[in-house]
Structure formats: C-alpha cells, structure tokens
Motif scaffolding. Sequence first.
Motif, PDB file in Angstrom:
ATOM      1  N   GLY A   1      44.940  52.274  16.643  1.00 14.91           N
ATOM      2  CA  GLY A   1      46.209  51.911  17.288  1.00 14.91           C
ATOM      3  C   GLY A   1      46.470  50.411  17.301  1.00 14.91           C
ATOM      4  N   SER A   2      45.478  49.596  16.906  1.00 13.16           N
ATOM      5  CA  SER A   2      45.718  48.149  17.040  1.00 13.16           C
ATOM      6  C   SER A   2      46.714  47.629  15.998  1.00 13.16           C
ATOM      7  N   SER A   3      46.663  48.109  14.748  1.00 14.48           N
ATOM      8  CA  SER A   3      47.601  47.588  13.733  1.00 14.48           C
ATOM      9  C   SER A   3      49.044  48.035  14.032  1.00 14.48           C
ATOM     10  N   GLU A   4      49.171  49.256  14.602  1.00 15.63           N
ATOM     11  CA  GLU A   4      50.524  49.749  14.925  1.00 15.63           C
ATOM     12  C   GLU A   4      51.264  48.801  15.861  1.00 15.63           C
ATOM     13  N   LYS A   5      50.499  48.096  16.686  1.00 20.95           N
ATOM     14  CA  LYS A   5      51.138  47.168  17.629  1.00 20.95           C
ATOM     15  C   LYS A   5      51.823  46.017  16.901  1.00 20.95           C
ATOM     16  N   LEU A   6      51.511  45.845  15.594  1.00 22.94           N
ATOM     17  CA  LEU A   6      52.141  44.760  14.827  1.00 22.94           C
ATOM     18  C   LEU A   6      53.551  45.135  14.352  1.00 22.94           C
ATOM     19  N   ILE A   7      53.898  46.442  14.468  1.00 23.29           N
ATOM     20  CA  ILE A   7      55.221  46.878  13.979  1.00 23.29           C
ATOM     21  C   ILE A   7      56.323  46.118  14.707  1.00 23.29           C
ATOM     22  N   SER A   8      57.246  45.579  13.899  1.00 23.45           N
ATOM     23  CA  SER A   8      58.330  44.780  14.479  1.00 23.45           C
ATOM     24  C   SER A   8      59.644  45.202  13.815  1.00 23.45           C
ATOM     25  N   PHE A   9      60.559  45.770  14.601  1.00 23.22           N
ATOM     26  CA  PHE A   9      61.834  46.211  14.026  1.00 23.22           C
ATOM     27  C   PHE A   9      62.736  44.991  13.825  1.00 23.22           C
ATOM     28  N   VAL A  10      63.223  44.815  12.581  1.00 15.99           N
ATOM     29  CA  VAL A  10      64.056  43.638  12.284  1.00 15.99           C
ATOM     30  C   VAL A  10      65.434  44.106  11.795  1.00 15.99           C
ATOM     31  N   LYS A  11      66.309  43.146  11.631  1.00  9.84           N
ATOM     32  CA  LYS A  11      67.680  43.437  11.194  1.00  9.84           C
ATOM     33  C   LYS A  11      67.658  44.293   9.929  1.00  9.84           C
ATOM     34  N   ASP A  12      68.536  45.294   9.850  1.00  4.89           N
ATOM     35  CA  ASP A  12      68.538  46.215   8.717  1.00  4.89           C
ATOM     36  C   ASP A  12      68.984  45.507   7.443  1.00  4.89           C
TER      37      ASP A  12
ATOM     38  N   PRO B   1      57.402  43.867   9.410  1.00  3.70           N
ATOM     39  CA  PRO B   1      58.857  43.974   9.564  1.00  3.70           C
ATOM     40  C   PRO B   1      59.394  45.306   9.052  1.00  3.70           C
ATOM     41  N   ILE B   2      59.991  46.083   9.936  1.00  2.00           N
ATOM     42  CA  ILE B   2      60.611  47.360   9.532  1.00  2.00           C
ATOM     43  C   ILE B   2      62.120  47.221   9.730  1.00  2.00           C
ATOM     44  N   TYR B   3      62.848  47.459   8.655  1.00  2.00           N
ATOM     45  CA  TYR B   3      64.304  47.307   8.721  1.00  2.00           C
ATOM     46  C   TYR B   3      64.933  48.428   9.561  1.00  2.00           C
ATOM     47  N   GLY B   4      65.889  48.046  10.404  1.00  2.00           N
ATOM     48  CA  GLY B   4      66.600  49.036  11.222  1.00  2.00           C
ATOM     49  C   GLY B   4      65.617  49.779  12.119  1.00  2.00           C
TER      50      GLY B   4
ATOM     51  N   ASP C   1      70.156  52.071   1.568  1.00  2.00           N
ATOM     52  CA  ASP C   1      70.225  53.485   1.198  1.00  2.00           C
ATOM     53  C   ASP C   1      69.337  54.320   2.124  1.00  2.00           C
ATOM     54  N   LEU C   2      69.904  55.449   2.610  1.00  2.00           N
ATOM     55  CA  LEU C   2      69.163  56.241   3.609  1.00  2.00           C
ATOM     56  C   LEU C   2      67.963  56.964   3.016  1.00  2.00           C
ATOM     57  N   ARG C   3      68.202  57.688   1.926  1.00  2.00           N
ATOM     58  CA  ARG C   3      67.113  58.566   1.442  1.00  2.00           C
ATOM     59  C   ARG C   3      67.170  58.715  -0.075  1.00  2.00           C
ATOM     60  N   TYR C   4      65.991  58.645  -0.703  1.00  2.00           N
ATOM     61  CA  TYR C   4      65.840  58.973  -2.128  1.00  2.00           C
ATOM     62  C   TYR C   4      64.870  60.144  -2.229  1.00  2.00           C
ATOM     63  N   ALA C   5      65.173  61.097  -3.095  1.00  2.00           N
ATOM     64  CA  ALA C   5      64.235  62.205  -3.345  1.00  2.00           C
ATOM     65  C   ALA C   5      64.515  62.765  -4.739  1.00  2.00           C
ATOM     66  N   ILE C   6      63.466  62.819  -5.536  1.00  2.00           N
ATOM     67  CA  ILE C   6      63.602  63.210  -6.946  1.00  2.00           C
ATOM     68  C   ILE C   6      63.240  64.671  -7.149  1.00  2.00           C
TER      69      ILE C   6
END
Length: 359
Positions: free
Chosen positions: A284-295, A220-223, A300-305
């Motif tokens: 490439g087989s695991s990449e096919k599991l990527i599923s975009f879900v509700k954000d 599950p990848i948000y947004g 928060d967009l970005r963190y960088a220290i």
Amino acid sequence: MYFYPSKFIMQTLLITGGAGFIGSHLTRLFVQKYPHYKIINLDALTYAGNLSNLKDIENAPNYFFVKGDVADAALVNKLFAEHSITGVLHCAAESHVDRSISDPLAFVKTNVVGTATLLLAAKESWKADYSNKVFYHISTDEVYGSLGSTGFFYENTAYDPRSPYSASKASSDHFVRAFYHTYGLPVKISNCSNNYGPYHFPEKLIPLSINNIIQNKPLPIYGKGENVRDWLFVEDHVRAIDIIYHKGKIGETYNIGGHNEWTNLNLIKELCRQMDQKLGREAGSSEKLISFVKDRAGHDLRYAIDATKLKDELGWMPSLQFEEGLNKTIDWYLSNQQWLSDVVSGHYADYYEEQYHKR
Ligand code: NAD
Ligand code: TYD
C-alpha cells in the motif's frame, strides 16, 4: 525445383525508427531470426531513439545503422538506390500524444511527410517489378478514435482520430492505402493497441510510473483515471509484425491487440502492488504516491481491439498474461536503472518540468 519459403529468400530490409521502443524489439527479432537478411536501421535518433537499445546486436554482421530523417527525400532515395531494398518496416514516428498537443507540426512532418517520402521512394525504386516487395506500415488503434464503455475496433471501423498524434497516424495510413490503390504498391498495415515492456521511454504511463515509484515521486494520473487502454507486451507485437510481414496479404490491414483492458487507475494500483513486493516496501505504500492531475485535452475514453482476423487468418494470439508481462517489465527496469537515468536526463528533464510542474 526446390521451393524456398519466403523466410529463406535473401532480403534487404529497411527498418525505420529501429532505435525506438517497438523498433528496437523489431530490429532485434529480425536481425537474430533472419541472419541471411540484411537489415538497415534508419533512425533520426530523436529524444526517443537510443542506440543503447540495440547494444546486444550492434555488431551483428547483417545489421547496419544509418542516422537520418525519414522525411529527407535525398537520403531516403539514396538508400533505395544504393541497396537493393526489398522490404520496408516503417516504425519511425513521433509517438507521444501529449507532445502532439504542444507541437502538432512535428507530427505532421515525421508521421505524414516522412511516410509519404518513404512511399514515393519505394514506388520509384520498385516500379519495374513490385513482386516480392513489401511496404509494411506500423500504425496504432488510436486512428479509430474513442470507444464508449462497450464495443471494439475492427479493421473496417471508420477512422475518427481526435488528437494531433492520431490524426497524423490516420493520415499516414491513408497515404499508404492510397499508394496501394493508385499505384499498386504492395503494402500491409497493422494497427496495434498500447504496448508495454523493456526500453519503453519513460514519458509513457507505465515506465513513467515505474521510474517514479523507484524514486518515491508522485504518480500523475490524468482526470479520474477512468480511461481504458488495451495493453500488449511489446514482444507479442513484434511477433505479430513478423507473421504479417511474411504471411499477411498484400493490401490488407490487421488489428493487433491484447484483449487486456485496464482503467489507468487499476493498472497503476496493480503496478504499485507488484513494485511494493519487489522493493520490499510495506503493502500500500506506493499507492499513496498516486496524484490526480489535470486531464489531457481531448482525452480518448477507451481503446479496445478485436484481433480476430489476425487469429483466424494467421494464427497469432498474445502469449503473455498481463500480470506476467508487467512482472517481466518491472524486473527489466529494476535491473536497468542506468538506462533509465540516462534517458531521463537532459532534454527529457526539461520536458517533464514543463508537462507536470508548470501547468
Ligand atoms: P518511439 O517514440 O519509442 O520511437 C520512435 C523512433 O522513431 C525513435 O527511435 C526516433 O528516433 C525515431 N524517429 C522519430 N522521428 C524520426 C524521423 N523523422 N526520422 C527517422 N526516425 C525518426 O515510438 P514507439 O512507441 O516505438 O512506436 C513505434 C511505432 O509504433 C510508431 O509508428 C507508433 O505510431 C506505433 N505504435 C506504437 C504503439 C505504442 O504503444 N508505443 C502502439 C501502436 C503503434
Ligand atoms: P500513454 O502511455 O501516453 O499512451 P496513449 O495516450 O497513447 O494511450 O497514456 C496511456 C494512458 O495513461 C492514457 O489514458 C493517458 C494516461 N496517462 C496518465 O494518466 N498520466 C500520465 O502521466 C501519462 C503519460 C498518461
């Protein structure tokens, strides 16, 4: 007179949250590196705390475990009264942003009330003599809010927390600084970027995805997966804490970060690439599991220290490149699948169902 560097002075340290992800690495480092320190681990053993994370050191003569809540003033005061505690490494927290969105008060109780309870106990116990005492508060870069596509968080960046988790951590940081300014309590704070590595609870992005790839479940990848995090290997984080605890200045804040920014999507693609190789799956087989879900709400967009202060003043730098750290992390999870299945059973299974299947 012979001068002993501080690392040879006998100390009794209270580590809170030592059975969690970062806490277990920190406890292991201190127990093994400083055999002359007495280390007391106070942990409530919530869903995120697991004594099996410390199996290899549980019988060390300088290690003691106490099960309890950092917000339990009677217990915390008793620990200070019974042991001559000289230092606190405060790691215990509710740490997951998604859980903070569904149950903010749990975060107020542990992260705010718990921190204030420990501060009060330290102040009372140490008030006759603050010398050679340290209250070290372990915090997050999320207190600074969210960056656009450029810029970094510095130690003097204004706080702008935007999730209940980061608001509770920001509040705890403010209490720690208030005790320094108001009562002179000897405090140190560090704010670190996202950690990854062994013993990371599989509700967080990297271990959740490793677990799902092993099981051929959706990732599950948000947004759109465009959010950016700055990833640091956990052993580099606890090495920085060791340096700051022993050599950092009282009253100061140090940022800790990996200089290692990845969008979530690119990170998961790299993880899939490495895991396909290790599992002997077709590229490439695991990449096919990527599923975009509700954000995530308020994501928060970005963190960088910017960790220049820590490098310039205390000489710390990350030791591992991300590909190498990820490689080590995947190998650990593949060799510790029993740990993984133990921690994802029970209550976590209910949480996973609620978070990803009933929205
Ligand atoms: P975690 O959720 O893995 O572990 C938290 C530990 O605290 C668990 O062992 C849990 O049982 C214990 N705990 C929770 N509530 C408690 C209470 N009321 N009393 C006593 N113990 C309690 O968390 P983590 O990822 O290891 O994070 C540790 C600290 O580092 C936190 O303060 C977090 O804000 C900070 N931090 C984490 C990250 C990260 O990427 N994980 C980055 C920067 C800072
Ligand atoms: P997380 O590991 O929860 O850490 P934090 O929110 O403290 O940075 O999340 C890291 C990033 O991954 C964050 O941008 C949210 C995103 N994410 C997903 O896309 N899917 C998921 O299932 C999870 C848990 C996180």
